[in-house]
Design an enzyme around this catalytic site. Structure first.
Site, mmCIF file in Angstrom:
data_model
loop_
_atom_site.group_PDB
_atom_site.id
_atom_site.type_symbol
_atom_site.label_atom_id
_atom_site.label_comp_id
_atom_site.label_asym_id
_atom_site.label_seq_id
_atom_site.Cartn_x
_atom_site.Cartn_y
_atom_site.Cartn_z
ATOM 1 C CB CYS A 238 -0.906 0.012 1.223
ATOM 2 S SG CYS A 238 -1.875 -1.500 1.480
ATOM 3 C CB ALA A 239 3.877 1.836 -2.096
ATOM 4 N N GLY A 242 5.111 6.588 -1.461
ATOM 5 C CA GLY A 242 6.319 5.823 -1.201
ATOM 6 C C GLY A 242 7.299 6.279 -0.148
ATOM 7 C CE LYS A 244 4.461 4.638 6.913
ATOM 8 N NZ LYS A 244 3.791 5.738 6.157
ATOM 9 C CG ASP A 262 -1.183 2.850 -3.958
ATOM 10 O OD1 ASP A 262 -0.961 2.808 -2.730
ATOM 11 O OD2 ASP A 262 -2.145 3.473 -4.452
ATOM 12 C CG ASP A 307 1.200 2.843 5.921
ATOM 13 O OD1 ASP A 307 0.455 2.893 6.912
ATOM 14 O OD2 ASP A 307 1.726 3.852 5.410
ATOM 15 C CB CYS A 360 -1.596 7.284 10.006
ATOM 16 S SG CYS A 360 -2.745 7.535 8.628
#
Length: 408
Positions: A238-239, A242, A244, A262, A307, A360
């Site tokens: 789930c970039a 990007g 991370k 993604d 993520d 998050c």
């Protein structure tokens, strides 16, 4: 405090774009600031700060202004005027009612009435902390007493944090460029650097050369949590744009392989541009346009980062407008999406490999509870290793959750 009509008018225009046209605050502010080249740094700061702070305290400002729903231009002028009174030290300490200029747009904004109404609003948490009823209710339900602490912390502006790119430079070099007096390292996040002074970093040569990226310290904890080593195969499923993925590449010293995936092509294009700037050579991107892609990658990777999409309630400091745009039905929908991603994408991990599930969000229902359900269902195949949560109130980081699991 002297107000200039052109700057207030720009603030009003930006707020109308955000709340009437439903546009994203950061894009609106960026566009407004580009619209007049004659504005100096102080002018731009006035507009940006007033827009973001009014958005952050929207419910309290509306309550104080006695406006239930702002629609017309005059509503927004009144709100900006009321905000000037709220933020002024005179509000609590003086009966000076001459804070606002005698403009027709501010006619009827009465100092004493504003002062009394503001103090009244502070007696109710959801008004005082400016949050919709439903978010306040779910926060208290899921987090109990911790909710109020996090809510208060989420209303403080976020610091500007950089991630020093170890593929191209060192912490000391970047600190020297900015100055040791305005930079501060972060305990527990070895690549994180706080800028104590606001700087437009995107225009700097050091940024264009890939020496650093803008990334919160809490976000910087997620890539190391995946326990990567040089030479491994890693998928960031789930970039997005990007951040991370780039951090993973640095941790892996450009060795091994990173597949950044993604469902949105434009985000992957941005990631490719950022990867070039960062000097990343072990990364490729892939658009997820069917379930077949995931199935073909079954048991192919040593490490998997999920993520997942979430409510974003852990990053309200940076995106204060999102709390006014979120709806209860979105939260219900996104929890189902999170569970589906965890269930379907986890097949890509090799036996003996590891996976991090991250959000998050500060809500357990999007985070801890999702992992618990997954592990209970797949206890024969997956082992829970550890979890970590950052707290805006305790750590000063954005609110992130991360859990590390191992496939048996």
């Amino acid at each position: 405090m002297k107000l200039y009509k052109g700057l207030v008018a720009a603030t009003v225009e930006a707020l109308q774009d955000i709340f009437v046209k439903n546009r994203q605050a950061d894009r609106v502010v960026e566009q407004i600031l580009k619209s007049n080249k004659k504005w100096g740094a102080r002018d731009r700061a006035f507009i940006a700060e007033n827009v973001y702070e009014i958005v952050r305290w929207w419910r309290l400002v509306k309550y104080t202004a006695e406006i239930e729903k702002a629609k017309e231009s005059e509503d927004f002028w009144r709100l900006v005027g009321v905000w000037q009174l709220i933020k002024s030290a005179h509000l609590a300490e003086s009966d000076d009612s001459k804070i606002l200029p005698e403009w027709p747009e501010f006619e009827g904004v009465d100092f004493e009435a504003v002062k009394a109404r503001y103090q009244e609003g502070l007696q109710t948490r959801k008004i005082a902390q400016s949050v919709p009823d439903w978010i306040d209710e779910i926060g208290e339900k899921e987090m109990s007493q911790q909710w109020e602490k996090e809510l208060v912390a989420l209303n403080h502006p976020a610091p500007l944090v950089l991630r020093v790119n170890s593929l191209k430079t060192h912490m000391a070099t970047v600190r020297e460029q900015f100055g040791y007096d305005i930079t501060e390292e972060v305990d527990g996040a070895p690549d994180a650097l706080i800028l104590k002074k606001r700087v437009n970093v995107s225009g700097l040569d050091s940024f264009k050369s890939g020496f650093f990226e803008v990334q919160d310290a809490g976000s910087q904890l997620i890539a190391p949590y995946l326990d990567v080593q040089p030479g491994m195969s890693v998928i960031d499923a789930c970039a997005g744009a990007g951040g991370k993925s780039l951090h993973l590449a640095a941790l892996m010293q450009n060795s091994g392989s990173i597949l950044s995936m993604d469902i949105e092509h434009h985000k992957l294009l941005e990631l490719e541009r950022r990867a070039v700037r960062n000097g990343v050579t072990n990364l490729r991107t892939m658009l997820i346009n069917s379930d077949d892609i995931i199935e073909k990658l079954a048991e192919t990777t040593d490490r998997l980062l999920l993520d997942v999409p979430c409510s974003g309630l852990g990053v309200l400091r940076r995106n204060p407008d999102s709390k006014w745009k979120l709806k209860p039905e979105f939260l219900d929908k996104i929890r189902k999406v999170q569970a589906q991603i965890l269930e379907n994408y986890s097949v890509m991990v090799k036996k003996g490999g590891k996976m991090v599930y991250a959000t998050c969000s500060i809500l357990p229902s999007e985070s801890e509870m999702q992992v618990q359900k997954f592990v209970r269902k797949h206890k024969a195949d997956w082992r829970f290793i550890s979890e970590h949560r950052t707290s805006v109130a305790r750590d000063g980081f954005d609110g992130f959750y991360m859990a590390l699991l191992e496939r048996k």
